[in-house]
Design a protein around this motif. Structure first.
Motif, PDB file in Angstrom:
ATOM      1  N   GLN A  79       0.830  -1.212   0.000  1.00 19.60           N
ATOM      2  CA  GLN A  79       0.000   0.000   0.000  1.00 19.60           C
ATOM      3  C   GLN A  79       0.861   1.258   0.000  1.00 19.60           C
ATOM      4  N   GLU A 105       2.386   1.702  -3.429  1.00 17.45           N
ATOM      5  CA  GLU A 105       1.384   2.167  -4.394  1.00 17.45           C
ATOM      6  C   GLU A 105       1.119   3.658  -4.241  1.00 17.45           C
ATOM      7  N   GLY A 159       5.827   3.679  -6.186  1.00 16.97           N
ATOM      8  CA  GLY A 159       6.732   2.549  -6.120  1.00 16.97           C
ATOM      9  C   GLY A 159       8.041   2.808  -5.411  1.00 16.97           C
TER      10      GLY A 159
END
Length: 364
Positions: A240, A243, A247
Motif C-alpha cells: 500500500q 502504491e 513505487g
C-alpha cells in the motif's frame, strides 16, 4: 492532607493515599491539578520496564493545573509573575545540570545524568511530584508556562506528552516541503506527528496503525491515507505504501508505535536515500534482526533516534497549539476522564488500546 494515587511497586495496583503537604520552599508553588494524562510511559512504569524508577511513585508527568499558593515571587518561563488562579503547565524534566559534557559539548540535554522527571524518576520520598494527585508541588526552578489565551486546559492535555515528543521527532526528521511522510503508530505520538508533518510541509501523510477508532481520528486530523494493522499483514502494508508513493517509498518514515517489529518494516517503507526516525522505542521490548547491506547501507538510509524532550520541544509545541488550536481540536484526543480511584482502569484501557487518550481528573 493531599490525596494521591501511588504505585508502590511494579505489577501492583495503585492505591489512593493521603499525604502530608510540606511547607513551601522559597520559590516553590502548589498547583491544584486539573488534568493529568495517562501515556504509554505509565504503562511501562506499571510493568517495571524503565530503569532507575524509585518506587513508590506518584505517576503523572504531563499536567495542567491552577496556581493556589506560592512562597515569594514565582515567574513563568516568559518572565510573567504568576498569581493565584493562573492556569499553567510545566516541563516535567527538572534538574538538568547544563554543566556536563552532554549538556555543553554534545548539546544533548536529554542525556544529562542529573536529569529528573516528574512522575517518573522522582519518587514519593522526594515529595508530591506527580500529577495523579490533588495537588502538585512545583519545586523552585521548575519551568512553568501559563496556558496561552484561547488554549483550553482540555486541549493542552489532549495534546500532552505526545505533542512535545512528536515535535522532537519532526525536528529530527527534517521534513521538506512536498515530502510524503509515513507515521507508524496511531496513538497520541503518532497522531501529533501526523499533525506536525502537515504543518512543516508534507503534502501526503500516511498513518499506519490501529484500531479503527484511532485511524478515524487520524483522518479527521488531516491524514491523507490510513492503513489498519489489524486487518493487514506486513506485505499488504508495504504494498500500500509503495502504491501511494509511485513505487519508491516515503521520503520520511517516523516510528511511533513502540513495537520493535515495526522497525524493520518501517525501514522498508522508506525510499532510497530517505530518512527514518525512531520515537516510539522508549522501553526495551526486545530485538530485531536487520540486513545492514540491503536495508541500511544500499538504501543510503538516514536513521535517527529520539530520547525524551527538552524545554525547546515543550515550549514550541505549546506555541504551535496557540497558533493552530482552532484548526486542530486536540481535546478530541481525550476518550475518557478517570478519578484517582480509577487509575488502574485507566492504565488497563491505555494498554489495551481501548482509548485514544485517558486523562486523570483528581479533583472531580
Amino acid at each position: 492532607m493531599i490525596k494521591a494515587a501511588v504505585l508502590e511497586a511494579p505489577h501492583t495496583p495503585l492505591v489512593v493515599r493521603e499525604l502530608s503537604a510540606p511547607v513551601l520552599e522559597p520559590g516553590a508553588a502548589w498547583l491544584e491539578t486539573l488534568y493529568s494524562e495517562v501515556c504509554g510511559t505509565d504503562v511501562h512504569l506499571y510493568h517495571g520496564k524503565l530503569s532507575g524508577v524509585p518506587y513508590p511513585i506518584i505517576p503523572g508527568h504531563i499536567n495542567v493545573g491552577r496556581v493556589v499558593e506560592m512562597n515569594g515571587i514565582v515567574r513563568d518561563f516568559d518572565g510573567n509573575v504568576l498569581k493565584a488562579g493562573d492556569i499553567v503547565t510545566f516541563l516535567d524534566v527538572h534538574e538538568t545540570c547544563h554543566n556536563c559534557w552532554f549538556c555543553l559539548v554534545a548539546k544533548a540535554s536529554t542525556r544529562c545524568p542529573q536529569r529528573k522527571v516528574y512522575g517518573i524518576t522522582y519518587g514519593l520520598k522526594d515529595g508530591i511530584l506527580g500529577g495523579w494527585s490533588e495537588k502538585i508541588y512545583l519545586k523552585p526552578g521548575v519551568k512553568t508556562m501559563k496556558l496561552p489565551k484561547g488554549v483550553k486546559p482540555e486541549a493542552f492535555i489532549g495534546g500532552g506528552c505526545g505533542l512535545a515528543t512528536a515535535y522532537h521527532a519532526i525536528e529530527q526528521a527534517q521534513i521538506k516541503l512536498g515530502d510524503t511522510v509515513v507515521i507508524q503508530g496511531s496513538g497520541p505520538v503518532g497522531l501529533n506527528a501526523a499533525i506536525l508533518a502537515q504543518l512543516v510541509g508534507a503534502l501526503k501523510v500516511i498513518v499506519v496503525g490501529g484500531p479503527a477508532m484511532r485511524l478515524e481520528l487520524a483522518s479527521e486530523f488531516g491524514a491523507d491515507h490510513v492503513v489498519n494493522i489489524d486487518i493487514t499483514n506486513e506485505n499488504d502494508r508495504l504494498a500500500q505504501v509503495r502504491e501511494l508513493t509511485n513505487g519508491r517509498g516515503a521520503d520520511v518514515v517516523i516510528e511511533a508505535s513502540g513495537a520493535p517489529a515495526a522497525i524493520k518494516e518501517g525501514m522498508l517503507m522508506v525510499r532510497d536515500a530517505g530518512a527514518y526516525v525512531v520515537a516510539g522505542q522508549y522501553t526495551d521490548n526486545g530485538d530485531v534482526t536487520l540486513n545492514p547491506h540491503l536495508e541500511l547501507n544500499k538504501k543510503h538510509l538516514t536513521v535517527k533516534g529520539t530520547w525524551g524532550i527538552d524545554l525547546s520541544h515543550f515550549y514550541r509545541s505549546l506555541k504551535v497549539m496557540e497558533k493552530y488550536h482552532s484548526r486542530f481540536a486536540w481535546e478530541k484526543f481525550i476518550t475518557r476522564h478517570y478519578s484517582l480511584y480509577e487509575t488502574n482502569q485507566a492504565l488497563a484501557d491505555v494498554e489495551d488500546r481501548r482509548v485514544m487518550k485517558a486523562v486523570i481528573t483528581p479533583n472531580r
